[in-house]
Motif scaffolding. Structure first.
Motif, PDB file in Angstrom:
ATOM      1  N   ILE A  43       0.843  -1.216   0.000  1.00 44.88           N
ATOM      2  CA  ILE A  43       0.000   0.000   0.000  1.00 44.88           C
ATOM      3  C   ILE A  43       0.873   1.260   0.000  1.00 44.88           C
ATOM      4  O   ILE A  43       0.492   2.290  -0.569  1.00 44.88           O
ATOM      5  N   GLY A  44       2.043   1.164   0.614  1.00 38.93           N
ATOM      6  CA  GLY A  44       2.947   2.316   0.597  1.00 38.93           C
ATOM      7  C   GLY A  44       2.995   3.054   1.919  1.00 38.93           C
ATOM      8  O   GLY A  44       3.079   4.284   1.958  1.00 38.93           O
ATOM      9  N   GLY A 129     -14.872   0.098  -3.131  1.00 39.42           N
ATOM     10  CA  GLY A 129     -13.510   0.084  -3.682  1.00 39.42           C
ATOM     11  C   GLY A 129     -13.149   1.341  -4.433  1.00 39.42           C
ATOM     12  O   GLY A 129     -12.056   1.456  -4.988  1.00 39.42           O
ATOM     13  N   GLN A 130     -14.074   2.304  -4.450  1.00 43.20           N
ATOM     14  CA  GLN A 130     -13.800   3.556  -5.157  1.00 43.20           C
ATOM     15  C   GLN A 130     -13.244   4.607  -4.179  1.00 43.20           C
ATOM     16  O   GLN A 130     -13.886   4.913  -3.176  1.00 43.20           O
ATOM     17  N   PRO A 131     -12.059   5.152  -4.479  1.00 42.20           N
ATOM     18  CA  PRO A 131     -11.466   6.093  -3.532  1.00 42.20           C
ATOM     19  C   PRO A 131     -12.324   7.351  -3.350  1.00 42.20           C
ATOM     20  O   PRO A 131     -13.006   7.796  -4.273  1.00 42.20           O
ATOM     21  N   ASP A 161      -5.030   9.448  -7.886  1.00 43.85           N
ATOM     22  CA  ASP A 161      -3.844  10.131  -8.439  1.00 43.85           C
ATOM     23  C   ASP A 161      -2.616   9.220  -8.437  1.00 43.85           C
ATOM     24  O   ASP A 161      -1.501   9.647  -8.104  1.00 43.85           O
ATOM     25  N   GLY A 162      -2.798   7.958  -8.738  1.00 42.41           N
ATOM     26  CA  GLY A 162      -1.682   7.016  -8.814  1.00 42.41           C
ATOM     27  C   GLY A 162      -1.146   6.553  -7.469  1.00 42.41           C
ATOM     28  O   GLY A 162      -0.167   5.800  -7.410  1.00 42.41           O
ATOM     29  N   LYS A 163      -1.779   6.972  -6.393  1.00 44.71           N
ATOM     30  CA  LYS A 163      -1.336   6.592  -5.044  1.00 44.71           C
ATOM     31  C   LYS A 163      -2.403   5.687  -4.433  1.00 44.71           C
ATOM     32  O   LYS A 163      -3.601   5.928  -4.610  1.00 44.71           O
ATOM     33  N   LYS A 164      -1.968   4.674  -3.703  1.00 39.18           N
ATOM     34  CA  LYS A 164      -2.930   3.678  -3.220  1.00 39.18           C
ATOM     35  C   LYS A 164      -3.847   4.223  -2.111  1.00 39.18           C
ATOM     36  O   LYS A 164      -3.384   4.913  -1.190  1.00 39.18           O
ATOM     37  N   ILE A 268     -16.637   6.450 -12.328  1.00 35.58           N
ATOM     38  CA  ILE A 268     -15.311   6.520 -11.684  1.00 35.58           C
ATOM     39  C   ILE A 268     -14.576   7.740 -12.245  1.00 35.58           C
ATOM     40  O   ILE A 268     -14.292   7.781 -13.450  1.00 35.58           O
ATOM     41  N   PRO A 269     -14.269   8.735 -11.413  1.00 35.08           N
ATOM     42  CA  PRO A 269     -13.531   9.908 -11.915  1.00 35.08           C
ATOM     43  C   PRO A 269     -12.184   9.499 -12.540  1.00 35.08           C
ATOM     44  O   PRO A 269     -11.597   8.484 -12.151  1.00 35.08           O
ATOM     45  N   GLU A 270     -11.741  10.319 -13.484  1.00 37.77           N
ATOM     46  CA  GLU A 270     -10.526  10.032 -14.283  1.00 37.77           C
ATOM     47  C   GLU A 270      -9.289   9.726 -13.449  1.00 37.77           C
ATOM     48  O   GLU A 270      -8.484   8.889 -13.829  1.00 37.77           O
TER      49      GLU A 270
END
Ligand SMILES: Cc1ncc(COP(=O)(O)O)c(C=O)c1O
Length: 361
Positions: A43-44, A129-131, A161-164, A268-270
């Protein structure tokens, strides 16, 4: 019957669990530590603290931040009951915010008006599951000096934005329950970058113990076992592949259903990638019950997550929460239906699901 979900348990998982059982170290030992390290690094975040469930993870997260009676915690009105109950267990008051009808997540633009001097934390849920809108949430928390606790129980591998998802909050909480994208049967984990919070979480998970048989505070036994952790380690290796299958199924559903004017497909937003824990349709024109009947008759299991906004559950009504608090959640809870989307679906299953939906009406 095509089930709504099915854990993807193969020979590797069976062998991993068998090895733990044969090793003699069946409770919390090396496998739990390894799972904590591997999952937090996936996850980071710096630290992972495995727990006996996602609910336990939420409870110790709130406690470790000192949230208590007299405090308020802001959360979404449309989620599983555990999100609100974890707040209630601390003695704090859950303050519910309405949702964005397109994403089903807490509407961040309605949030600031709910902040009071008692507010200590915001707990968004990455539903299905949608941020959530993390950039705005981070700013609100920063500007108002509030803790951010992500309920990421459904969002293993989702990205903003590419971050988990799960790498934004002071603490994030995952569930590994049997229906989740990553399964340990029962289980959960708190993630954090703070060593101080990590130490508190470890203590609260284990009877308030700071060193062997020295107990600093009243706390719980919320430990994960090595049997669960061994299962989780194998599942983690497969997680991206399983999520890709979910994404492929979801894409196929949207492509073949989006022209129907009596339903809405997920939005789902871009800048976001859903983990597709659920693929949730909105059935319009008051036809949901009929639609569910049609799917059941055709041997496709669908579920409603969730038929009642959290604050209208009896346990919350008894505390004085009433209809009208979050009108969008109240409307959407009458429209949503989740259809099977997991990696258990074959190509034929997805086709059958699409044809069956298109044949409704
Ligand atoms: C949004 C959300 N929060 C918390 C939980 C609680 O997790 P668990 O069932 O592992 O206790 C769940 C699990 O279903 C969930 O979906």
């Amino acid at each position: 019957m095509i089930p709504i979900s099915k854990p993807d348990i193969g020979e590797d998982e069976i062998r991993a669990v068998e090895a733990v059982l044969r090793s003699g170290y069946i409770v919390q030992h090396n496998k739990t530590k390894e799972f904590e390290k591997e999952f937090s690094s996936y996850i980071g975040t710096k630290y992972g603290i495995a727990t006996s469930s996602g609910t336990a993870a939420l409870m110790i997260a709130l406690e470790s931040l000192g949230i208590k009676e007299g405090d308020e915690v802001i959360t979404t009105s449309f989620t599983f009951v555990a999100t609100g109950n974890a707040i209630l267990y601390t003695g704090a008051k859950p303050v519910f915010v309405d949702i964005d009808p397109r994403t089903f997540n807490m509407d961040v633009d309605l949030l600031e008006e709910r902040i009071t001097e008692k507010t200590k934390a915001i707990m968004p849920v990455h539903l299905y599951g949608q941020p959530c809108e993390m950039k705005k949430l981070e700013k609100i928390c920063h500007d108002n000096r509030l803790f951010l606790i992500e309920d990421a129980a459904q969002a293993h591998g989702a990205e903003y934005d590419g971050k988990k998802a799960g790498s934004f909050g002071d603490i994030s909480c995952f569930s590994f329950y049997a229906t989740k994208n990553l399964v340990t049967a029962e289980g959960g984990m708190c993630l954090t970058d703070s060593e101080e919070i990590e130490n508190k979480l470890r203590m609260i998970r284990d009877h308030g113990q700071s060193e062997r048989y020295v107990h600093q505070m009243l706390a719980y036994n919320f430990r994960m076992t090595d049997i669960n952790a061994a299962l989780g380690l194998v599942q983690l290796k497969k997680l991206d592949a399983m999520n890709e299958k979910r994404a492929k199924n979801a894409e196929c559903f949207t492509k073949h259903l989006k022209d129907l004017n009596w339903l809405e497909t997920p939005f789902i937003p871009e800048n976001m990638q859903s983990s597709w824990h659920q693929y949730t349709l909105k059935i319009l024109e008051g036809k949901r019950d009929e639609f569910l009947g049609h799917m059941t008759e055709n041997n496709i299991q669908c579920n409603i997550y969730y038929p009642i906004p959290l604050y209208l559950q009896p346990v919350y009504r008894n505390l004085g929460y009433k209809e009208g608090l979050c009108p969008i959640s109240e409307r959407v809870s009458k429209e949503v239906v989740s259809i099977p989307v997991g990696p258990h679906l074959t190509e034929i299953d997805t086709k059958v699901i699409i044809d069956t939906i298109r044949n409704f009406k």
